[in-house]
Design a protein around this motif. Structure first.
Motif, short mmCIF file in Angstrom:
data_model
loop_
_atom_site.label_atom_id
_atom_site.label_comp_id
_atom_site.label_asym_id
_atom_site.label_seq_id
_atom_site.Cartn_x
_atom_site.Cartn_y
_atom_site.Cartn_z
N ALA A 1 -12.32 -55.68 32.44
CA ALA A 1 -11.37 -55.35 33.50
C ALA A 1 -10.14 -56.25 33.46
CB ALA A 1 -12.06 -55.45 34.86
N LYS A 2 -10.35 -57.53 33.20
CA LYS A 2 -9.23 -58.47 33.16
C LYS A 2 -8.29 -58.20 32.00
CE LYS A 2 -11.36 -62.43 35.53
NZ LYS A 2 -11.81 -63.85 35.39
N ASN A 3 -8.86 -57.80 30.86
CA ASN A 3 -8.06 -57.64 29.65
C ASN A 3 -7.52 -56.22 29.45
OD1 ASN A 3 -8.51 -60.34 28.87
ND2 ASN A 3 -10.49 -59.82 27.97
N SER A 4 -8.01 -55.28 30.24
CA SER A 4 -7.59 -53.90 30.08
C SER A 4 -6.18 -53.66 30.62
CB SER A 4 -8.56 -52.98 30.83
OG SER A 4 -8.11 -51.65 30.82
N ASP A 5 -5.49 -52.73 30.00
CA ASP A 5 -4.16 -52.33 30.48
C ASP A 5 -4.27 -51.39 31.68
OD1 ASP A 5 -2.85 -53.81 28.52
OD2 ASP A 5 -2.87 -52.16 27.09
N ALA A 6 -5.45 -50.85 31.91
CA ALA A 6 -5.65 -49.95 33.05
C ALA A 6 -5.47 -50.70 34.36
CB ALA A 6 -7.04 -49.33 32.98
N LYS A 7 -5.18 -49.98 35.41
CA LYS A 7 -4.88 -50.60 36.70
C LYS A 7 -5.93 -50.33 37.77
CE LYS A 7 -1.01 -52.60 35.54
NZ LYS A 7 -0.94 -54.08 35.49
N GLU A 8 -6.83 -49.39 37.51
CA GLU A 8 -7.85 -49.05 38.50
C GLU A 8 -9.23 -48.95 37.83
OE1 GLU A 8 -6.94 -45.67 40.91
OE2 GLU A 8 -4.89 -46.32 41.33
N PHE A 9 -10.23 -49.47 38.53
CA PHE A 9 -11.58 -49.51 37.96
C PHE A 9 -12.63 -49.23 39.03
CE2 PHE A 9 -8.76 -52.43 35.83
CZ PHE A 9 -8.95 -52.16 34.48
N ILE A 10 -13.62 -48.44 38.68
CA ILE A 10 -14.82 -48.26 39.50
C ILE A 10 -15.88 -49.18 38.90
CG2 ILE A 10 -16.60 -46.64 40.26
CD1 ILE A 10 -14.45 -44.40 39.74
N ILE A 11 -16.41 -50.08 39.72
CA ILE A 11 -17.32 -51.11 39.21
C ILE A 11 -18.78 -50.72 39.49
CG2 ILE A 11 -17.93 -53.55 39.30
CD1 ILE A 11 -15.16 -52.98 38.12
N GLY A 12 -19.52 -50.49 38.41
CA GLY A 12 -20.90 -50.06 38.52
C GLY A 12 -21.89 -51.21 38.40
N THR A 13 -21.68 -52.22 39.20
CA THR A 13 -22.63 -53.31 39.35
C THR A 13 -22.44 -53.90 40.75
OG1 THR A 13 -23.58 -55.29 38.31
CG2 THR A 13 -21.18 -55.13 38.36
N GLU A 14 -23.11 -54.98 41.05
CA GLU A 14 -23.12 -55.55 42.40
C GLU A 14 -21.72 -55.65 42.99
OE1 GLU A 14 -24.65 -57.85 45.79
OE2 GLU A 14 -22.82 -58.17 44.64
N THR A 15 -21.59 -55.34 44.28
CA THR A 15 -20.27 -55.23 44.92
C THR A 15 -19.45 -56.51 44.84
OG1 THR A 15 -21.31 -55.77 47.05
CG2 THR A 15 -21.00 -53.44 46.55
N SER A 16 -20.12 -57.66 44.70
CA SER A 16 -19.39 -58.93 44.61
C SER A 16 -18.42 -58.94 43.43
CB SER A 16 -20.36 -60.11 44.46
OG SER A 16 -21.17 -60.24 45.58
N ILE A 17 -18.78 -58.26 42.35
CA ILE A 17 -17.92 -58.27 41.16
C ILE A 17 -16.59 -57.60 41.45
CG2 ILE A 17 -17.73 -57.56 38.75
CD1 ILE A 17 -19.76 -59.84 39.38
#
Length: 310
Positions: free
Chosen positions: A222-238
Motif C-alpha cells: 500500500a505504501k509503495n503503490s501508485d494507487a490512491k485507494e485500498f480495501i484492506i482485507g486484514t485486521e482493521t488496525s492496519i
C-alpha cells in the motif's frame, strides 16, 4: 491522566526499567506510538533478539511473547495482558499432531508461526505468511502436513502444485469470517480501490484480491503503490495505521467486523501497569517463563525456518 500524559509516563518508565516495548501491528494506535518496534509476529521476535534491553514487554498475544522468549532466552519477556491468547494457536496441541505423525511418518510437519511453543516441539519447520511459499517449495520432501491454518495452507497448496500437502481444519476465526458478499459490497462502494488481502482469509475471498500477502506485505504494498485507494482485507488496525502513515491515500477495512478481540484486549494502562510492576519488582507484570528444554525443543523448527531463509 490523559493519553498523552500516560504515554509520557510509559516512555519514562521504559528508560528507568531498561525495557523495550514491542507492539504487533494490530495493536491500537496509542500503543503503537510508544512502541520501540512494531510489525508482525516474526519481525517482532527477530527485533527482540537484537535489542540490548534487559526486559521486553510484548503488546500482542501469548504465542508471540513465547517466540520472543525462545529467541532471547537470556532476557526477561513480559506480556502486557496475560489474557491475550490466540484461538488459532490454541486449536491444535502436541498430542493431536504427534498422533498424525505416527500414522503418516513420511510427512514433513510445517507449522505456521501462530502456534504454541509446545506444539512447535513436534514440528519440523516453522513458516510465516510471507515465507510459507518459499520454504514449502524448498523442502525436499514432497509430502507435507501444514498446520494449523487451512486457509493459508490452501494458498500454499495452490501455489505449490508439485507438493502433496495435507491440511487440517483450523485457522484464524477473524480472517475466516470475511465473506465474498462483504468483499463485493466493499468493491461496489469503492470501485477504484485495490483489494489487499491476508492469506488467512478463505480461498474464495483470496481469489478476489489484487494482492495477497502478510500483514507487513500488505502495508508495504500500500505504501509503495501508485494507487490512491485500498480495501484492506486484514485486521482493521492496519487500515487505521496506513491512514496515518499515508494521509494522501484512502484505506477502507473490508468489513467493520474484522477485529481481533485478543489483540484489542491490551490497553495503554496495561502497558503502564506492567512497566510500573517491573520497576517495583511486583508480580503484576506477566512474565513468560519457559524451561530450557522447552525452549530448546521448540526453537528447532524456528532455527530451521531461519536456515531456509524464512
Amino acid at each position: 491522566m490523559n493519553i498523552r500524559e500516560l504515554q509520557d509516563e510509559i516512555i519514562r518508565l521504559k528508560k528507568e526499567t531498561n525495557t523495550a516495548v514491542l507492539a504487533h501491528s494490530y495493536q491500537a494506535r496509542e500503543i503503537v506510538e510508544i512502541a520501540d518496534f512494531t510489525g508482525d509476529s516474526y519481525k517482532l521476535s527477530v527485533d527482540a533478539s537484537k535489542v540490548e534491553n534487559d526486559n521486553i514487554l510484548f503488546c500482542g498475544v501469548h504465542f508471540m511473547a513465547e517466540t520472543a522468549k525462545m529467541l532471547s532466552p537470556q532476557k526477561r519477556v513480559y506480556l502486557a495482558n496475560k489474557n491475550a491468547g490466540c484461538p488459532m494457536a490454541e486449536q491444535m496441541d502436541k498430542k493431536m499432531i504427534s498422533m498424525i505423525k505416527e500414522s503418516e511418518p513420511d510427512r514433513t510437519v510445517v507449522a505456521y508461526i501462530n502456534t504454541t511453543a509446545s506444539l512447535k516441539t513436534v514440528c519440523d519447520v516453522c513458516v510465516t505468511s510471507s515465507s510459507a511459499l518459499k520454504i514449502v517449495n524448498a523442502i525436499e520432501n514432497d509430502k507435507i502436513l501444514f498446520i494449523p491454518d487451512c486457509n493459508l495452507g490452501d494458498f500454499v497448496k495452490r501455489n505449490c502444485p508439485d507438493k502433496d500437502i495435507k491440511l487440517l481444519q483450523g485457522g484464524c476465526p477473524t480472517h475466516a469470517a470475511v465473506t465474498v458478499k462483504e468483499v463485493m459490497a466493499a468493491k461496489a462502494e469503492h470501485p477504484d480501490a485495490l483489494f489487499l488481502v491476508h492469506p488467512e482469509c478463505t480461498p474464495k475471498v483470496v481469489e478476489l484480491a489484487d494482492y495477497v500477502g502478510s500483514t507487513s506485505g500488505i502495508v508495504n504494498f500500500a505504501k509503495n503503490s501508485d494507487a490512491k485507494e485500498f480495501i484492506i482485507g486484514t485486521e482493521t488496525s492496519i487500515a487505521e495505521h496506513l491512514q496515518y502513515d499515508c494521509p494522501d491515500k484512502k484505506f477502507f477495512p473490508v468489513t467493520k467486523d474484522i477485529v481481533c478481540r485478543n489483540m484489542k484486549i491490551t490497553t495503554l494502562p496495561d502497558v503502564y501497569r506492567s512497566l510500573l510492576s517491573i520497576k517495583n519488582g511486583g508480580d503484576e507484570a506477566f512474565e513468560i517463563l519457559m524451561s530450557d528444554e522447552l525452549i530448546s525443543d521448540a526453537k528447532k523448527c524456528i532455527d530451521e525456518m531461519i536456515r531456509m531463509g524464512g
